[in-house]
Design a protein around this motif. Structure first.
Motif, PDB file in Angstrom:
ATOM      1  N   THR A 136      -2.282   6.269  -4.042  1.00 28.64           N
ATOM      2  CA  THR A 136      -0.852   6.041  -4.199  1.00 28.64           C
ATOM      3  C   THR A 136      -0.112   7.351  -4.014  1.00 28.64           C
ATOM      4  O   THR A 136      -0.670   8.433  -4.188  1.00 28.64           O
ATOM      5  CB  THR A 136      -0.515   5.391  -5.561  1.00 28.64           C
ATOM      6  N   HIS A 138       4.323   8.928  -3.580  1.00 28.86           N
ATOM      7  CA  HIS A 138       5.737   8.619  -3.724  1.00 28.86           C
ATOM      8  C   HIS A 138       6.554   9.264  -2.624  1.00 28.86           C
ATOM      9  O   HIS A 138       6.405  10.466  -2.364  1.00 28.86           O
ATOM     10  CB  HIS A 138       6.214   9.113  -5.094  1.00 28.86           C
ATOM     11  N   GLY A 142       4.253   8.653  -0.250  1.00 30.94           N
ATOM     12  CA  GLY A 142       4.003   7.275   0.170  1.00 30.94           C
ATOM     13  C   GLY A 142       3.652   7.201   1.636  1.00 30.94           C
ATOM     14  O   GLY A 142       2.770   6.433   2.050  1.00 30.94           O
ATOM     15  N   SER A 165      -4.205   0.934  -1.225  1.00 27.84           N
ATOM     16  CA  SER A 165      -3.218   1.980  -0.957  1.00 27.84           C
ATOM     17  C   SER A 165      -1.863   1.415  -1.355  1.00 27.84           C
ATOM     18  O   SER A 165      -1.443   0.380  -0.844  1.00 27.84           O
ATOM     19  CB  SER A 165      -3.225   2.388   0.520  1.00 27.84           C
ATOM     20  N   VAL A 166      -1.200   2.100  -2.275  1.00 27.34           N
ATOM     21  CA  VAL A 166       0.097   1.652  -2.779  1.00 27.34           C
ATOM     22  C   VAL A 166       1.133   2.733  -2.469  1.00 27.34           C
ATOM     23  O   VAL A 166       1.316   3.676  -3.244  1.00 27.34           O
ATOM     24  CB  VAL A 166       0.039   1.347  -4.288  1.00 27.34           C
ATOM     25  N   ILE A 168       4.594   4.187  -2.571  1.00 29.03           N
ATOM     26  CA  ILE A 168       5.773   3.967  -3.403  1.00 29.03           C
ATOM     27  C   ILE A 168       6.982   4.581  -2.699  1.00 29.03           C
ATOM     28  O   ILE A 168       6.984   5.772  -2.376  1.00 29.03           O
ATOM     29  CB  ILE A 168       5.596   4.594  -4.792  1.00 29.03           C
ATOM     30  N   LEU A 262      -2.513  -1.332  -7.862  1.00 25.97           N
ATOM     31  CA  LEU A 262      -3.316  -0.181  -7.466  1.00 25.97           C
ATOM     32  C   LEU A 262      -4.776  -0.303  -7.886  1.00 25.97           C
ATOM     33  O   LEU A 262      -5.689  -0.050  -7.076  1.00 25.97           O
ATOM     34  CB  LEU A 262      -2.708   1.085  -8.070  1.00 25.97           C
TER      35      LEU A 262
END
Length: 264
Positions: A136, A138, A142, A165-166, A168, A262
């Protein structure tokens, strides 16, 4: 009258549209330092020659179930891994080791080079922690974890261990950034912007990808998350009441919707 350039830049401006935005930049490093002081961790583990090519690795109680990776944002040109340590909390409570990679910043390096640094950092951390890997990150982070989910970025053995895979609030299409004022630092050209845009490729089929974005984010970030979900045929999550700076708070809650996406 606002010029066309100012309108383009404002579309990707976050802090000016978040109440008391400066407080976040002050609060994050303090919270991160307190978190490090109270946790078992290996700090500034080098994975390359550059001073910023190092990661912080946090250990849960007992044998880790696997490795969670959190890549910080900052438009590839700001912030440091040490600002975000406390966002490892949710993963640690779930029994995962959590690594926060640092990386060199623009304009010293290009985005394609940052992608390579993150791949090296994950490879090095994966050698220390057995088991499945969850990614993950951001904003710019991201983008980077979306890139890690694509073929040819990581070695087959490391990529084969990734199960989620997250991204954000990700920047998934870099082509609009070529025309922004910040590109004086990013130095993107049309070729690199296309090559580094996840929406122009596909993820590895075994990785479950879920873009997440806050409902109160700038419209272009809602677009960027949607574009990735549509291009990759994945679900996306829009968190109500969250903006670009507090959307990541869900990483500290082991039972949040974000952490369930996640880590399952």
């Amino acid at each position: 009258m606002t010029s066309a350039q100012e309108k383009r830049d404002l579309a990707y401006e976050n802090g000016g549209f978040i109440p008391d935005a400066a407080a976040y930049g002050d609060r994050w490093p303090r919270a991160a330092a307190a978190f490090r002081a109270a946790r078992r961790c290996d700090l500034d583990v080098s994975y390359g020659d550059h001073p910023r090519a190092a990661y912080d690795l946090f250990w849960p109680e007992g044998t880790p179930k696997g490795l969670m990776v959190f890549v910080h944002g900052g438009y590839w040109k700001a912030r440091a891994k040490s600002d975000w340590s406390h966002f490892a909390a949710g993963g640690l409570e779930r029994g995962y080791a959590v690594v926060l990679p640092g990386y060199p910043l623009a304009p010293e390096v290009r985005i394609s080079e940052i992608t390579q640094h993150i791949a090296r950092a994950i490879t090095a951390a994966a050698a220390q922690v057995a088991g499945p890997i969850a990614l993950t990150g951001h904003s710019a982070g991201g983008h980077l974890v979306a890139r890690m989910a694509m073929p040819g970025v990581l070695t087959e053995d490391v990529a084969g261990r990734i199960f989620t895979s997250v991204p954000i609030s990700p920047v998934s299409d870099l082509r609009p950034l070529v025309d922004l004022s910040m590109n004086a630092e990013l130095r993107l050209d049309a070729v690199e912007a296309a090559a580094e845009s996840p929406i122009l490729g596909l993820p590895l089929p075994h990785i479950a990808v879920t873009p997440i974005v806050g409902a109160e984010e700038r419209p272009v970030f809602l677009d960027q998350a949607r574009w990735l979900a549509e291009a990759w045929g994945t679900p996306q999550i829009i968190l109500p009441g969250r903006h670009h700076f507090d959307v990541i708070d869900a990483l500290m809650d082991p039972d949040s919707r974000m952490m369930r996406a996640l880590l399952g």
